[in-house]
Design a protein around this motif. Structure first.
Motif, PDB file in Angstrom:
ATOM      1  N   ASP A 118       0.262  -1.451   0.051  1.00 40.97           N
ATOM      2  CA  ASP A 118       0.152   0.079   0.128  1.00 40.97           C
ATOM      3  C   ASP A 118       0.821   1.042  -0.126  1.00 40.97           C
ATOM      4  O   ASP A 118      -0.148   2.420  -0.269  1.00 40.97           O
ATOM      5  N   ASP A 119       2.179   1.420  -0.142  1.00 39.94           N
ATOM      6  CA  ASP A 119       2.674   2.564  -0.494  1.00 39.94           C
ATOM      7  C   ASP A 119       2.528   3.099  -1.945  1.00 39.94           C
ATOM      8  O   ASP A 119       3.035   4.136  -1.927  1.00 39.94           O
ATOM      9  N   TYR A 120       2.486   2.095  -2.508  1.00 39.22           N
ATOM     10  CA  TYR A 120       2.038   2.825  -4.178  1.00 39.22           C
ATOM     11  C   TYR A 120       1.337   4.401  -4.213  1.00 39.22           C
ATOM     12  O   TYR A 120       2.372   5.129  -4.617  1.00 39.22           O
TER      13      TYR A 120
ATOM     14  N   THR B  83       1.932   6.718  -2.027  1.00 43.69           N
ATOM     15  CA  THR B  83       2.477   7.500  -1.715  1.00 43.69           C
ATOM     16  C   THR B  83       4.004   8.244  -2.590  1.00 43.69           C
ATOM     17  O   THR B  83       4.253   9.310  -3.393  1.00 43.69           O
ATOM     18  N   GLN B  84       4.453   6.757  -2.662  1.00 44.80           N
ATOM     19  CA  GLN B  84       5.045   6.712  -4.001  1.00 44.80           C
ATOM     20  C   GLN B  84       4.910   7.733  -4.911  1.00 44.80           C
ATOM     21  O   GLN B  84       5.765   8.129  -5.941  1.00 44.80           O
TER      22      GLN B  84
ATOM     23  N   TYR C 234       2.802   9.705  -5.406  1.00 37.95           N
ATOM     24  CA  TYR C 234       2.714  11.346  -5.147  1.00 37.95           C
ATOM     25  C   TYR C 234       3.685  12.266  -4.802  1.00 37.95           C
ATOM     26  O   TYR C 234       3.855  13.370  -5.849  1.00 37.95           O
ATOM     27  N   GLN C 235       5.096  11.117  -4.450  1.00 34.42           N
ATOM     28  CA  GLN C 235       5.752  12.147  -4.348  1.00 34.42           C
ATOM     29  C   GLN C 235       6.691  12.174  -5.862  1.00 34.42           C
ATOM     30  O   GLN C 235       7.084  12.606  -6.018  1.00 34.42           O
TER      31      GLN C 235
ATOM     32  N   GLN D  68      -6.584   9.131  -3.200  1.00 29.54           N
ATOM     33  CA  GLN D  68      -5.449   8.222  -2.128  1.00 29.54           C
ATOM     34  C   GLN D  68      -4.495   9.388  -1.453  1.00 29.54           C
ATOM     35  O   GLN D  68      -3.685   9.017  -0.980  1.00 29.54           O
ATOM     36  N   MET D  69      -4.256   9.839  -3.456  1.00 28.23           N
ATOM     37  CA  MET D  69      -2.826  11.206  -3.017  1.00 28.23           C
ATOM     38  C   MET D  69      -3.330  12.245  -2.309  1.00 28.23           C
ATOM     39  O   MET D  69      -2.440  13.330  -2.409  1.00 28.23           O
TER      40      MET D  69
END
Lengths: 482, 330
Positions: A202-204, A206-207, A209-210, A246-247
């Motif tokens: 589930d870190d996708y 966040t990744q 977004y960054q 999500q983002m």
């Protein structure tokens, strides 16, 4: 839980979870221990809970028609596909290597074209490319990266080798289903997700977004990020909205934005116009900007290209990135990796024959009954010939197409793609599947933990596309047994 | 900062959900009233469509106004944009475009409500007993949705727009439920009449979950237009028109460039507070309600213009403005 022994008896493909003696492979052992602890009634109950959850979560494809909107539930198989961490990490390294090389390649094509001058890549392939955009010549986007998001399709052949089937560099979709599949498993099988130690996915968001934020032209300020969708009638709308949510990004349609005479992109808000810094576009190049591309497009925003060229807005993927998303270019990827990185490719390409090269074309025409022939610029399995399954007339028609336009075709041997046990009528039967991991690149590289496993729910079928009866499974990368 | 299109969808989502709940309440209230009617009093089914402001649309599709046709029209008819099913469906379609600004569970709740209505609308049209149960369930599920809004959403512009949509729709519907009385023709006997009017008032208040509150705050009896005053003017009751308006004022105060909207809303609330309701007869009440509905419509129009079409006022930067932006970039 019973394994469908009859179906497995006549089975020759590699199975992801079971060895040839129908024993669980080491990575899948804890999963099978769990499945065996459930009685049949319990699994049927969970199966129903899965369907109810999918309905309630509204994870659907929407088929729109004049009679109203039909929501088709995303077909989901509760038996996950499992892979050991060590194998996965090697694949992951291969995916990153591939995308790094492809981005160097795209940037070179729109600038010096060294690879052509050095005779590694033929100029005529580029000239005939449907996805090459002359409007992008001379541009170097930030970090020299064009394809920021790549969905790479992987399959495993009979002997266990993992091959790259294609690199989707335009607007690859499916990542939201990867994330939702895990959510479903957590809700319905909480105990197993925990005991088998599958790595989180589930870190996708966040990744993502960054990565997008790193493209903002206003460094040091909180960037305004928008996901550009063609709108609610697009079959991937669920995903566009999901990723925006999500983002914490804005989900915009083309008509929500305007580009000023100052070549800056603005969106229409309740208090007036507001600058947009980065656009994650989910519409094709052709519709992006009617000033530059298709003038009839109502999906895009006039002036986006002006703003992008001036460096006033980041666009992911960059317009023109699709030039490397071409089945003929695909066959050159091993050379591309060598040329730019001076490294050996970690992931294998499927052996391919280019119809533009005479000897290879002759081989293809002589062996049409053994090969799969694909047009260069189509996606989603359209316009393909599956030689062994075609009639002699179909093969003859296709031979004619190849002779007329050889640049547009390439051929590959038919792979016997792998299977995994799938719940069918209360039994675990082998069904063919592929894997689509997602890779991100800006100043850094990232690849998802696993990816989206798509499975052909029909017996013997090799077609995993959701529009044609495909479904999906959760994908578990697990720690290898010590 | 919020997209104008998103803002408009939020507002309509809230209005549609509120309208679905209120239509359920209006129907339940009618059923109560019917049960209380003695011989000699008649209820005009057609008037129910009229109260909802839908009499023309109704007459187009249905040859006859009776309980069954009116229920189908108000509960399950997709061609009636104010039917419970249509409202919930619109709200769901709106929500689909709003998932990125709403709490993640919101879609699931609204989707479940939609699935429930789709499955049960037909049964609710047929039998009175089932209707009561089904409509109550719809009201309950809607409460869960409002609870989710207030319990999980940040109090930003999205939240305020939802609250605005909910309260303007609620104020409008409260005036319509008040108007229910005009649908009843009473017998001439003045003694029967007086007790009947009181009983009908109790039913009306009950349908708005207001009866207990009314008895506690006002009186055991509902006489001399006390009910009218309560539903229009009592600031303590959350479904009274004045309360809804003051909620809207509070939202506007927290929203950008809302001066004119604040004034418009406050003015209407003050006018209502000053209106003497004690001597209104049925005809005068009906007329007064028309006026109120029009004034709520004016606030709605002003809100549309101010927020959903605001970007049209924003002149695209050029010349001088461009210089400013470039400066800001450095």
């Amino acid at each position: 839980m019973e394994i469908a022994k009859d179906e497995y008896a006549s089975h020759t493909a590699y199975d992801e979870l079971l060895d040839s003696g129908l024993k669980p492979r080491p990575a899948a052992q804890p999963l099978f221990d769990y499945l065996n602890s459930l009685n049949d009634g319990e699994l049927a109950k969970r199966r129903q809970a899965v369907d109810a959850t999918i309905m309630a979560m509204g994870i659907t494809f929407t088929v729109y028609s004049e009679a109203g909107n039909i929501d088709r539930v995303w077909p989901f198989d509760p038996v996950p596909r499992v892979m050991g961490r060590k194998e996965w990490e090697s694949i992951q390294a291969g995916l990153k290597q591939r995308l790094r090389a492809l981005n160097l390649f795209i940037n070179d094509l729109y600038n010096e074209q060294r690879i052509i001058k050095d005779g590694v890549f033929p100029a005529e392939v580029l000239e005939d490319s449907a996805n090459y955009r002359p409007q992008c010549v001379g541009i170097t986007p930030r970090f020299g990266v064009w394809a920021h998001i790549c969905g790479t399709d992987l399959v495993r052949d009979k002997d266990g080798t993992v091959y790259v089937l294609e690199d989707n560099l335009r607007v690859p979709s499916g990542v939201s289903y990867m994330l939702e599949n895990r959510q479903i498993m957590k809700r319905i099988f909480p105990e197993v997700v925990r005991t088998t130690n599958s790595l989180p996915v589930d870190d996708y968001p966040t990744q993502l977004y960054q990565m997008l934020a790193s493209l903002s032209p206003r460094e040091g300020e909180q960037p305004v990020i928008a996901v550009l969708t063609p709108g609610i009638y697009n079959s991937a709308y669920f995903e566009h909205s999901y990723l925006a949510q999500q983002m914490g990004a804005y989900l915009v349609e083309g008509s929500d934005m305007v580009v000023g005479a100052d070549d800056i992109v603005y969106m229409k808000t309740i208090t007036g116009l507001q600058r947009v810094d980065v656009i994650y576009r989910r519409i094709d190049d052709a519709f992006l900007d009617p000033e530059v591309f298709n003038p009839d497009s109502v999906l895009g925003t006039p002036g986006l290209m002006r703003a992008w060229r001036k460096g006033n807005v980041g666009i992911a993927n960059a317009p023109g990135a699709g030039v490397a998303d071409d089945k003929v270019v695909y066959t050159f990827v091993p050379q591309i990796i060598k040329y730019y990185l001076d490294e050996e490719p970690i992931l294998a390409n499927v052996p391919s024959y280019l119809c533009m090269i005479e000897e290879q074309r002759d081989y293809v025409l002589a062996n049409l009954d053994k090969l799969v022939v694909k047009p260069a610029n189509e996606s989603g399995g359209y316009g393909m010939l599956i030689g062994p399954r075609a009639t002699p007339e179909e093969r003859e028609q296709f031979a004619e197409l190849i002779r007329k336009d050889p640049r547009n075709y390439m051929a590959q041997p038919t792979l016997e793609i792998s299977t995994a046990p799938t719940l069918v009528d209360g039994e675990l039967a082998p069904r063919h599947l592929d894997l689509r991991p997602f890779v991100l690149q800006s100043d850094q590289l990232y690849a998802t933990t696993g990816g989206l496993t798509r499975v052909a729910m029909r017996k013997g079928s090799l077609v995993v596309n959701s529009s044609q009866g495909g479904g999906s499974k959760d994908t578990w990368i697990v720690e290898d047994a010590a | 900062m919020m997209l104008a299109r998103v803002a408009e969808n939020l507002y309509w989502m809230a209005r549609n959900l509120e309208r679905a709940e209120n239509t359920a309440r209006l129907i339940n209230s009618t059923t109560y009233v019917l049960l209380d009617l003695p011989h000699g009093a008649t209820f005009g089914w057609k008037n129910l469509a009229e109260i909802a402001g839908l009499d023309d649309l109704f007459a187009k599709t249905y040859p006859e106004a009776n309980e069954e046709s009116i229920m189908r029209f108000l509960i399950e008819d997709e061609a009636n944009p104010s039917s419970i099913f249509a409202c919930v469906r619109y709200a769901r379609e709106n929500t689909r475009t709003l998932r990125e600004v709403l709490p993640a569970e919101m879609w699931e709740r609204i989707n479940s409500l939609y699935l429930y209505v789709r499955q049960n609308a037909q049964a609710a049209c047929k039998s009175r007993r089932e209707r009561y149960i089904i409509l109550n369930e719809i009201i309950q599920q809607r409460h869960a949705i409002v609870g989710l809004f207030s319990g999980t959403m940040p109090h930003d512009d999205a939240y305020h727009l939802i609250k605005l949509g909910r309260n303007i729709e609620r104020a409008d519907m409260t005036t319509r439920i008040l108007d229910l009385h005009s649908a009843i023709s009473f017998p001439d006997d003045s003694v029967v009449r007086e007790s009947l009017v009181e009983r009908i008032w109790m039913s009306t208040l009950e349908s708005l979950s207001a009866y207990q509150t009314y008895r506690r705050l006002v009186s055991m009896h509902v006489r001399n237009n006390d009910g009218v005053r309560f539903l229009l003017q009592d600031m303590r009751f959350p479904r009274s028109v004045s309360h809804c308006l003051s909620e809207m004022e509070a939202c506007f105060r927290l929203m950008p460039k809302s001066q004119q909207l604040q004034q418009l809303t406050a003015l209407l609330r003050i006018k209502i507070a000053q209106h003497n309701t004690a001597n209104l007869d049925a005809v005068a009440l009906h007329e007064y309600i028309d006026v109120l509905q029009m004034q709520l419509g004016e606030i709605h129009d002003a809100l549309l213009q101010n927020y959903f079409h605001a970007w049209q006022d924003g002149v695209l930067p050029s010349g001088q403005a461009q210089g400013e932006i470039e400066f800001a970039q450095q």
